[in-house]
Design an enzyme around this catalytic site. Sequence first.
Site, PDB file in Angstrom:
ATOM      1  N   ARG A  77      13.334  17.744  65.748  1.00 49.07           N
ATOM      2  CA  ARG A  77      14.056  17.693  64.596  1.00 49.07           C
ATOM      3  C   ARG A  77      13.971  16.472  63.912  1.00 49.07           C
ATOM      4  O   ARG A  77      14.021  16.356  62.566  1.00 49.07           O
ATOM      5  CB  ARG A  77      15.612  18.352  64.711  1.00 49.07           C
ATOM      6  CG  ARG A  77      15.580  19.719  64.935  1.00 49.07           C
ATOM      7  CD  ARG A  77      16.914  20.080  65.523  1.00 49.07           C
ATOM      8  NE  ARG A  77      17.273  19.544  66.754  1.00 49.07           N
ATOM      9  CZ  ARG A  77      18.668  19.754  67.081  1.00 49.07           C
ATOM     10  NH1 ARG A  77      19.363  20.268  66.446  1.00 49.07           N
ATOM     11  NH2 ARG A  77      18.766  19.194  68.424  1.00 49.07           N
ATOM     12  N   CYS A 131      17.005  12.948  67.749  1.00 49.41           N
ATOM     13  CA  CYS A 131      17.695  14.375  67.875  1.00 49.41           C
ATOM     14  C   CYS A 131      18.003  14.470  69.342  1.00 49.41           C
ATOM     15  O   CYS A 131      18.815  13.830  70.086  1.00 49.41           O
ATOM     16  CB  CYS A 131      17.125  15.376  67.304  1.00 49.41           C
ATOM     17  SG  CYS A 131      15.624  15.678  67.690  1.00 49.41           S
TER      18      CYS A 131
END
Lengths: 301, 147
Positions: free
Chosen positions: A252, A247
């Site tokens: 994430r 990410c």
Amino acid sequence: MPVATDPKAKFAEYAHPEVLVSVEWLAENLQNPDVVIVESDEDVLLYEVGHIPGSVKIDWHVDLNDPVTRNYIDGEAFKALMERSGISRDTTIVVYGDKSNWWAAYALWVFKLFGHADVRLLDGGRQAWIESGKGLTREVADLQMGSYPIVERDDKTIRAFRDDVLKHFGNPLLDIRSPQEYSGERTHMPDYPQEGALRGGHIPTAVSVPWARAVNEDQTFKTREDLDAIYLGEKGLAADQSVIAYCRIGERSSHSWFVLKYLLGFENVRNYDGSWTEWGNLVGVPIHKGEDAGEVPVLKN
Amino acid sequence: MTQSIDENAAELSKDFSEASVRERLEFLLEFSENLPELPSRYADHPDLLERVEECQSPVYLFVEVDRNVVRTFFSAPAESPTTRGFAGILSSLLDGRSVADVLSFSDDYPDTLGLAEAVSPLRLRGMRAMLFRLKRQVLEKQSDTIS
């Protein structure tokens, strides 16, 4: 004695049902001496506002990152962190946090770099607990020091570095940022301009699956059937493939890593924590702009 | 207000930096909880407020300049106590001060609180951004008043 798995029917469908617990299970295990609950949030003060009774706070910036090197803490610092958090090598750790467990999944991934066997996530995170009405406390529990060995961090099995990504071309790469970051329209995530990069776009051939597709509106994970439809059906991934997810700074993507690894049973999935803040600024590596994945690049030495 | 802005700021940074890391977080939480509510003229008109884009959580600020006195207004959600705490510190130091006091207030002040260790340097950038935008609004509004 191993702590029993949450028997919830939804979890039984996942490849590894033992990695999730429900609010109900956790409420019954608050006093279980073999369980330590860890809160890990984006906002470093949320724990102080109120937390699940008996839980300890572990913050990714302050506790898990090395203050000098852009890396995670070493085995010695991890031992100290675990011991002061009341965690021993055989403790069952349940992690929960804000923002659909982004940071909780990130903490879990770091715990796995050190090979901690039993780490679970609270499905739905902090919000699920609050909504259940079970209540938070500001009281910080008196912890009994844990006893933890010095374990060397394993940077090979579930972690990828930029050179691993360069060697990985031809195998699936998963970009889990927002569509605007993927296409290159934005060099940072919406609302996170301080974590920008010089160039906008994605690693060539990476497919886009924004992390939030894995969760329901109430922040719990989607069912096995729904997740299969996205990652296997729509994106065409297979559980025997080698996959690297990334990410912006790796948090994430550790959430999506968790989904692939434990909920869908991918054996060989790694998180590239250097992610776009490294790749987007790195000298000499190719990127691809636009909504399409792009071709495998021809690399010059 | 009996203390000058410099005395007030120096005292606060002393309190913070001499405290343990855990106490610094407690102080920050107190500022978060004591952040004044928006008056209804802004609460009902969120369009008047400026979003501090550099902060990870949604935080908005607005400045009024009336006869050389600066009034500061902030809005940030309860789920973002760190951001609220930053806003609370700035509000306690700058609200009600003169334009000259606010404009000469050090841009590096957030770094003097010892918060980098407690909340991380990356998060602390949000407080610098708030201060920067607040001072810019004061400059704009001061010139509005003159013209």
